[in-house]
Design an enzyme around this catalytic site. Structure first.
Site, PDB file in Angstrom:
ATOM      1  N   GLY A 129      -1.774 -49.399 -19.024  1.00 23.00           N
ATOM      2  CA  GLY A 129      -0.930 -48.468 -18.270  1.00 23.00           C
ATOM      3  C   GLY A 129       0.381 -48.216 -19.010  1.00 23.00           C
ATOM      4  O   GLY A 129       0.814 -47.067 -19.172  1.00 23.00           O
ATOM      5  N   HIS A 130       1.002 -49.300 -19.489  1.00 24.16           N
ATOM      6  CA  HIS A 130       2.232 -49.128 -20.280  1.00 24.16           C
ATOM      7  C   HIS A 130       1.936 -48.320 -21.546  1.00 24.16           C
ATOM      8  O   HIS A 130       2.722 -47.467 -21.952  1.00 24.16           O
ATOM      9  CB  HIS A 130       2.783 -50.487 -20.734  1.00 24.16           C
ATOM     10  CG  HIS A 130       3.310 -51.349 -19.643  1.00 24.16           C
ATOM     11  ND1 HIS A 130       2.710 -52.519 -19.266  1.00 24.16           N
ATOM     12  CD2 HIS A 130       4.405 -51.220 -18.860  1.00 24.16           C
ATOM     13  CE1 HIS A 130       3.412 -53.087 -18.306  1.00 24.16           C
ATOM     14  NE2 HIS A 130       4.439 -52.322 -18.030  1.00 24.16           N
TER      15      HIS A 130
HETATM   16  O1  PAF Z   1       8.869 -50.785 -14.098  1.00 23.99           O
HETATM   17  C1  PAF Z   1       9.397 -51.720 -14.750  1.00 23.99           C
HETATM   18  O2  PAF Z   1       8.768 -52.358 -15.596  1.00 23.99           O
HETATM   19  C2  PAF Z   1      10.861 -52.065 -14.506  1.00 23.99           C
HETATM   20  O3  PAF Z   1      11.200 -51.923 -13.160  1.00 23.99           O
HETATM   21  C3  PAF Z   1      11.830 -51.293 -15.407  1.00 23.99           C
HETATM   22  C4  PAF Z   1      11.785 -49.795 -15.139  1.00 23.99           C
HETATM   23  C5  PAF Z   1      11.492 -51.555 -16.872  1.00 23.99           C
HETATM   24  C6  PAF Z   1      13.271 -51.759 -15.153  1.00 23.99           C
HETATM   25  O4  PAF Z   1      13.415 -53.110 -15.426  1.00 23.99           O
END
Ligand code: PAF
Length: 280
Positions: free
Chosen positions: A36-37
């Site tokens: 997903g990332h």
């Molecule tokens: O979605 C995330 O992984 C976190 O909430 C984020 C946006 C990196 C902020 O720490």
């Protein structure tokens, strides 16, 4: 791909990239990266000349009894994945850079952040908005990519950016799912196979409700009741909320408005807190 841990390196990168007329796409993460990332990174790589990913497990968005200490961390694996997905620069700030000992300024969005996650995790969006604004100021991206999986986070960031005139475009990427339907999340790493089996009821419920909407059901009360009924079948699951809301304001809707409604679910599977949602 290069890694950086200093403010000066990032500010210089932003200045040089912008001076060369190139665009910066940014993906903020807390590491423990999954597909997903990587979808977010790939999307950023399609749109931007230079892709920056940050990896920082942000302490201020965790409550005192939450999983900050045991949050999964895998820097080596994350770096390899980022490179494959097309990231050019990884920002790895230390805690002292983001929150020096005398740190005292926070960003609080006071409307979109209130319901749903805000009710059970009161510190969460203050921590998220604060770190995201700080990262925007450091990285100076033209746009930043956030997953639709964290629908309320996306809405809070959009609202913060609009309210504070932050010159960053917010791009949403669809929720990535495993083949069995489970929404990808770093916290899925906590699940045993039987807990994972139990967790599947969440995505199954959302699909069932989606098909009811597709067949013409519009009454939110009726849809929430049906979702609650399906979720209740799984005894390992403790529902935190099931709600149909406007995806921009997170305010409850009485009637589904196709194209502008979202069902959000949060639930515990034993000790693991999961969220998922679907846009209608
Ligand atoms: O979605 C995330 O992984 C976190 O909430 C984020 C946006 C990196 C902020 O720490």
């Amino acid at each position: 791909m290069q890694t950086h841990d200093s403010l000066s390196a990032m500010v210089q990168l932003a200045a040089e990239t912008r001076a060369a007329g190139k665009t910066i796409g940014f993906v903020p993460t807390m590491g423990a990266l999954h597909e997903g990332h990587l979808d977010l990174v790939r999307l950023a790589a399609k749109k931007a000349d230079v892709v920056v990913v940050s990896i920082f497990v942000n302490p201020t968005q965790f409550g005192p009894n939450e999983d900050f200490d045991r949050y999964p961390r895998d820097l080596e694996g994350d770096l390899a994945k980022c490179e494959t997905a097309g990231a050019h620069h990884i920002f790895l700030p230390g805690r002292g850079l983001i929150y020096p000992h005398d740190y005292s300024t926070y960003v609080t969005e006071e409307s979109v952040a209130k319901p749903l996650e805000g009710e059970s995790r009161p510190q969460f969006f203050r921590g998220v908005a604060t770190v995201v604004l700080k990262l925007f100021n450091i990285i100076q991206p033209h746009f930043a990519v956030f997953g639709q999986k964290d629908a309320q986070q996306l809405a809070v960031i959009r609202k913060m950016v609009a309210d504070l005139h932050v010159p960053v475009e917010i791009v949403a990427a669809p929720t990535a799912r495993d083949p069995d339907g489970l929404a990808m999340s770093s916290r899925n790493a906590y699940l045993t196979s039987s807990q994972r089996e139990a967790a599947l009821v969440i995505s199954r419920t959302l699909r069932q409700i989606e098909s009811m909407v597709a067949k013409g059901e519009r009454r939110a009360e009726r849809l929430v009741a049906e979702a609650t009924h399906i979720l209740a079948d799984e005894r390992r699951l403790r529902v935190i909320y099931v709600s149909i809301v406007d995806p921009a304001t997170m305010q409850k809707q009485i009637t589904v408005e196709p194209g502008n409604s979202l069902m959000a679910i949060a639930a515990w599977v034993d000790q693991t807190r999961l969220i998922d949602n679907i846009l209608f």
